[in-house]
Write a protein that holds these residues in place. Sequence first.
Motif, PDB file in Angstrom:
ATOM      1  N   VAL A  41       0.374  12.995 128.027  1.00  0.00           N
ATOM      2  CA  VAL A  41      -0.066  14.312 128.517  1.00  0.00           C
ATOM      3  C   VAL A  41       0.788  15.423 127.907  1.00  0.00           C
ATOM      4  N   THR A  42       2.108  15.274 128.010  1.00  0.00           N
ATOM      5  CA  THR A  42       2.990  16.311 127.469  1.00  0.00           C
ATOM      6  C   THR A  42       2.912  16.383 125.946  1.00  0.00           C
ATOM      7  N   GLY A  43       2.705  15.230 125.303  1.00  0.00           N
ATOM      8  CA  GLY A  43       2.616  15.210 123.841  1.00  0.00           C
ATOM      9  C   GLY A  43       1.371  15.912 123.332  1.00  0.00           C
ATOM     10  N   PHE A  44       0.227  15.643 123.948  1.00  0.00           N
ATOM     11  CA  PHE A  44      -1.016  16.294 123.527  1.00  0.00           C
ATOM     12  C   PHE A  44      -0.942  17.806 123.739  1.00  0.00           C
ATOM     13  N   ILE A  45      -0.348  18.216 124.855  1.00  0.00           N
ATOM     14  CA  ILE A  45      -0.203  19.652 125.098  1.00  0.00           C
ATOM     15  C   ILE A  45       0.706  20.287 124.053  1.00  0.00           C
ATOM     16  N   SER A  46       1.802  19.601 123.699  1.00  0.00           N
ATOM     17  CA  SER A  46       2.755  20.163 122.734  1.00  0.00           C
ATOM     18  C   SER A  46       2.150  20.301 121.345  1.00  0.00           C
ATOM     19  N   THR A  47       1.182  19.435 120.980  1.00  0.00           N
ATOM     20  CA  THR A  47       0.567  19.557 119.654  1.00  0.00           C
ATOM     21  C   THR A  47      -0.254  20.838 119.528  1.00  0.00           C
ATOM     22  N   PHE A  48      -0.727  21.367 120.660  1.00  0.00           N
ATOM     23  CA  PHE A  48      -1.464  22.627 120.625  1.00  0.00           C
ATOM     24  C   PHE A  48      -0.526  23.831 120.630  1.00  0.00           C
ATOM     25  N   LYS A  49       0.794  23.585 120.652  1.00  0.00           N
ATOM     26  CA  LYS A  49       1.763  24.679 120.644  1.00  0.00           C
ATOM     27  C   LYS A  49       2.619  24.674 119.378  1.00  0.00           C
ATOM     28  N   VAL A  50       2.247  23.848 118.398  1.00  0.00           N
ATOM     29  CA  VAL A  50       3.039  23.781 117.163  1.00  0.00           C
ATOM     30  C   VAL A  50       2.851  25.083 116.391  1.00  0.00           C
ATOM     31  N   PHE A  51       3.918  25.835 116.280  1.00  0.00           N
ATOM     32  CA  PHE A  51       3.855  27.120 115.582  1.00  0.00           C
ATOM     33  C   PHE A  51       5.052  27.345 114.667  1.00  0.00           C
ATOM     34  N   ASP A  52       6.263  27.225 115.232  1.00  0.00           N
ATOM     35  CA  ASP A  52       7.469  27.560 114.467  1.00  0.00           C
ATOM     36  C   ASP A  52       7.633  26.673 113.239  1.00  0.00           C
ATOM     37  N   LEU A  53       7.343  25.384 113.372  1.00  0.00           N
ATOM     38  CA  LEU A  53       7.459  24.485 112.223  1.00  0.00           C
ATOM     39  C   LEU A  53       6.468  24.870 111.129  1.00  0.00           C
ATOM     40  N   ILE A  54       5.237  25.211 111.525  1.00  0.00           N
ATOM     41  CA  ILE A  54       4.193  25.564 110.556  1.00  0.00           C
ATOM     42  C   ILE A  54       4.546  26.847 109.818  1.00  0.00           C
ATOM     43  N   ILE A  55       4.961  27.859 110.551  1.00  0.00           N
ATOM     44  CA  ILE A  55       5.180  29.156 109.916  1.00  0.00           C
ATOM     45  C   ILE A  55       6.380  29.138 108.974  1.00  0.00           C
ATOM     46  N   VAL A  56       7.388  28.321 109.264  1.00  0.00           N
ATOM     47  CA  VAL A  56       8.558  28.253 108.389  1.00  0.00           C
ATOM     48  C   VAL A  56       8.317  27.292 107.233  1.00  0.00           C
ATOM     49  N   LEU A  57       7.694  26.155 107.518  1.00  0.00           N
ATOM     50  CA  LEU A  57       7.551  25.102 106.512  1.00  0.00           C
ATOM     51  C   LEU A  57       6.469  25.418 105.490  1.00  0.00           C
ATOM     52  N   THR A  58       5.276  25.820 105.945  1.00  0.00           N
ATOM     53  CA  THR A  58       4.147  25.985 105.026  1.00  0.00           C
ATOM     54  C   THR A  58       3.445  27.332 105.150  1.00  0.00           C
ATOM     55  N   ASN A  59       3.707  28.074 106.237  1.00  0.00           N
ATOM     56  CA  ASN A  59       2.994  29.329 106.512  1.00  0.00           C
ATOM     57  C   ASN A  59       1.479  29.121 106.522  1.00  0.00           C
ATOM     58  N   GLY A  60       1.069  27.950 107.007  1.00  0.00           N
ATOM     59  CA  GLY A  60      -0.351  27.641 107.130  1.00  0.00           C
ATOM     60  C   GLY A  60      -0.995  27.111 105.871  1.00  0.00           C
ATOM     61  N   GLY A  61      -0.292  27.135 104.760  1.00  0.00           N
ATOM     62  CA  GLY A  61      -0.870  26.699 103.490  1.00  0.00           C
ATOM     63  C   GLY A  61      -0.538  25.258 103.174  1.00  0.00           C
ATOM     64  N   PRO A  62      -0.885  24.829 101.967  1.00  0.00           N
ATOM     65  CA  PRO A  62      -1.691  25.580 100.988  1.00  0.00           C
ATOM     66  C   PRO A  62      -3.176  25.553 101.341  1.00  0.00           C
ATOM     67  N   ALA A  63      -3.833  26.679 101.106  1.00  0.00           N
ATOM     68  CA  ALA A  63      -5.276  26.840 101.353  1.00  0.00           C
ATOM     69  C   ALA A  63      -5.658  26.481 102.785  1.00  0.00           C
ATOM     70  N   ASN A  64      -4.828  26.940 103.756  1.00  0.00           N
ATOM     71  CA  ASN A  64      -5.078  26.719 105.181  1.00  0.00           C
ATOM     72  C   ASN A  64      -5.082  25.236 105.577  1.00  0.00           C
ATOM     73  N   SER A  65      -4.508  24.377 104.751  1.00  0.00           N
ATOM     74  CA  SER A  65      -4.538  22.947 105.049  1.00  0.00           C
ATOM     75  C   SER A  65      -3.621  22.570 106.208  1.00  0.00           C
TER      76      SER A  65
END
Length: 299
Positions: free
Chosen positions: A226-250
Amino acid sequence: MRNKRPKFEGWRETIAGYIFLAPMLIGTTTLVIIPILATIFLSFTDWNFITGIGDFNFIGMENFRTLFNDEIFIKSLINNFILLLVVPFGLLVSLILAVVINNHVYFKDFFKVIYFMPYISSVVAIAIVFQVLFHPTFGPVNQLLMSLGVESPPGWIADISYALPSVMIILIWTNIGFQLIIYLAGLQNIPKELYEAAEMDGASSWYKFRKITVPLVSPTTFFLLVTGFISTFKVFDLIIVLTNGGPANSTSVPVFYLYQEAFVELKTGYSSAIALILLVLVLLITFLQWTVQKKWVNY
């Protein structure tokens, strides 16, 4: 003759109770309930927060119709559902490690600290480290693969096909420590007599793991699911620093896309619609888990 109870008997205890509850009630109302209600209202408008409170138009379901025709949002949603695979795979690895550490390893506390360190480390620092590790040309990972004879190693976070799996690997690595600690606590509550009785009957280690360990830690597994599935919908900081949503929104996910629409494109109403859809999805997934858990969780 029975004495009548005073009309205001116990009012001091009642007031004291409300005083103790007040900080939490005020905080929850201010930080949770009011923002949720505001998000629901704003999702039906085209408001831009820079223009001021009074300058918005009610546009009904237009934001939602636009969203479900928005290719980037659909791609982000699909990426988030793929990220859900991180949870069961991570739980399996964590449970196996917990069993090994609990039964076959000395200095258990030392290993607990080692595995827990990534979970409490700065996400920004972790992202920067993995940017170096996953560098397509000079990264240690690809250098190792090339030394082992791999002629064309993956581009990892620079490759559309491997960027999202790279994020998933990092998420599994960072969350194993927390899941491991919780599983170790669950394993401590399993009576040793069950394992001793199974050994007397000649049960193998695999049989004991499958028939004793897995069923008796199922409440722990349910909690982590339950907590793991909820946390996957809150992944933000890792994405914005690591890839900034790219490449090509992947590697774009709805929370990252919400941030872009709210604070880069300044579409407050549109981003509120994204937030409302995320809220509904999390509630549906959690409700589904609560419904299904009756068939496999042993209390």
